[in-house]
Write a protein that holds these residues in place. Structure first.
Motif, PDB file in Angstrom:
ATOM      1  N   LEU A 193       7.582   2.404  -6.698  1.00  0.00           N
ATOM      2  CA  LEU A 193       6.320   3.153  -6.456  1.00  0.00           C
ATOM      3  C   LEU A 193       5.906   4.173  -7.506  1.00  0.00           C
ATOM      4  O   LEU A 193       4.719   4.876  -7.413  1.00  0.00           O
ATOM      5  CB  LEU A 193       6.207   3.850  -5.101  1.00  0.00           C
ATOM      6  CG  LEU A 193       6.289   2.765  -3.891  1.00  0.00           C
ATOM      7  CD1 LEU A 193       6.128   3.407  -2.677  1.00  0.00           C
ATOM      8  CD2 LEU A 193       4.867   1.775  -3.992  1.00  0.00           C
ATOM      9  N   CYS A 236      -3.581  -7.102   3.091  1.00  0.00           N
ATOM     10  CA  CYS A 236      -3.190  -6.177   2.017  1.00  0.00           C
ATOM     11  C   CYS A 236      -4.456  -5.833   1.135  1.00  0.00           C
ATOM     12  O   CYS A 236      -4.355  -4.610   0.623  1.00  0.00           O
ATOM     13  CB  CYS A 236      -2.246  -6.834   0.930  1.00  0.00           C
ATOM     14  SG  CYS A 236      -0.952  -7.569   1.563  1.00  0.00           S
ATOM     15  N   ILE A 259      -2.262  -0.166  -5.633  1.00  0.00           N
ATOM     16  CA  ILE A 259      -1.038   0.887  -5.173  1.00  0.00           C
ATOM     17  C   ILE A 259      -0.839   1.970  -6.165  1.00  0.00           C
ATOM     18  O   ILE A 259      -0.303   1.417  -7.414  1.00  0.00           O
ATOM     19  CB  ILE A 259       0.224   0.034  -4.719  1.00  0.00           C
ATOM     20  CG1 ILE A 259      -0.288  -0.898  -3.558  1.00  0.00           C
ATOM     21  CG2 ILE A 259       1.162   0.820  -4.510  1.00  0.00           C
ATOM     22  CD1 ILE A 259       0.824  -1.974  -3.259  1.00  0.00           C
ATOM     23  N   ASP A 314      -0.192   7.521  -4.014  1.00  0.00           N
ATOM     24  CA  ASP A 314      -0.721   7.231  -2.453  1.00  0.00           C
ATOM     25  C   ASP A 314       0.213   7.409  -1.670  1.00  0.00           C
ATOM     26  O   ASP A 314       1.576   8.046  -1.853  1.00  0.00           O
ATOM     27  CB  ASP A 314      -0.996   5.639  -2.900  1.00  0.00           C
ATOM     28  CG  ASP A 314      -2.289   5.314  -3.546  1.00  0.00           C
ATOM     29  OD1 ASP A 314      -3.107   6.479  -3.715  1.00  0.00           O
ATOM     30  OD2 ASP A 314      -2.491   4.290  -3.840  1.00  0.00           O
ATOM     31  N   TYR A 364       1.790   5.438   0.384  1.00  0.00           N
ATOM     32  CA  TYR A 364       3.082   4.435   0.504  1.00  0.00           C
ATOM     33  C   TYR A 364       4.430   4.857   0.095  1.00  0.00           C
ATOM     34  O   TYR A 364       4.596   5.495  -0.502  1.00  0.00           O
ATOM     35  CB  TYR A 364       2.630   3.181  -0.601  1.00  0.00           C
ATOM     36  CG  TYR A 364       1.238   2.666  -0.253  1.00  0.00           C
ATOM     37  CD1 TYR A 364       0.842   1.848   0.960  1.00  0.00           C
ATOM     38  CD2 TYR A 364       0.362   2.696  -1.332  1.00  0.00           C
ATOM     39  CE1 TYR A 364      -0.445   1.694   0.930  1.00  0.00           C
ATOM     40  CE2 TYR A 364      -0.827   2.326  -1.195  1.00  0.00           C
ATOM     41  CZ  TYR A 364      -1.243   1.742  -0.014  1.00  0.00           C
ATOM     42  OH  TYR A 364      -2.601   1.246   0.113  1.00  0.00           O
ATOM     43  N   ASP A 380       2.866   2.104   4.837  1.00  0.00           N
ATOM     44  CA  ASP A 380       1.664   2.519   4.527  1.00  0.00           C
ATOM     45  C   ASP A 380       1.333   3.642   5.582  1.00  0.00           C
ATOM     46  O   ASP A 380       0.811   3.377   6.721  1.00  0.00           O
ATOM     47  CB  ASP A 380       0.580   1.341   4.851  1.00  0.00           C
ATOM     48  CG  ASP A 380      -0.899   1.902   4.312  1.00  0.00           C
ATOM     49  OD1 ASP A 380      -0.973   3.188   3.910  1.00  0.00           O
ATOM     50  OD2 ASP A 380      -1.780   0.943   4.463  1.00  0.00           O
TER      51      ASP A 380
END
Length: 129
Positions: free
Chosen positions: A38, A62, A67, A71, A73, A83
């Protein structure tokens, strides 16, 4: 005084020259952990059912959005994708992103996230931040 400033500038220059080659070498010699996935931006690239049929963007769980590193996540150490702290699916990194692009916005990384409720697999490409 001039001598000290030139030494500091020299040290900063050496650090800058050595930093990126060490970072890139480390990147290519080691696998990414799930939390490092990420650190890159990802762009939705479609969804498929377990049978291999493409799903349109309206029915894709999705979506086709981005992404981004900032964010909400998260990916657990076991690879589960969350999420907003809600379990979404299982993430699998198919190909690591590169630090260099080929002139476009894509950096060569491929990510799959299998939605646990529907079994639909969502595909993502890594993009420049």
């Amino acid at each position: 005084m001039k001598l000290k400033i030139s030494h500091i500038i020299y040290l900063l220059l050496v650090f800058a020259i050595l930093y990126y080659p060490v970072k890139i070498t480390k990147y290519h010699l080691m696998d990414l952990s799930y939390d490092e996935i990420l650190d890159f931006g990802w762009r939705g690239d479609g969804c498929k059912t377990k049978d291999g049929d493409w799903v349109d963007s309206i029915n894709c769980p999705c979506g086709t959005g981005l992404i981004e590193p900032d964010d909400s996540y998260k990916i657990s150490k076991e690879g589960y994708f969350y999420d907003n702290d809600k379990l979404f699916g299982k993430a699998t990194l198919k190909k690591k992103p590169s630090y260099f692009s080929d002139g476009g916005i894509l950096t060569g990384g491929e990510l799959e996230i299998e939605h646990l409720e529907t079994g639909i697999t969502c595909y993502y490409d890594s993009v420049l931040d």
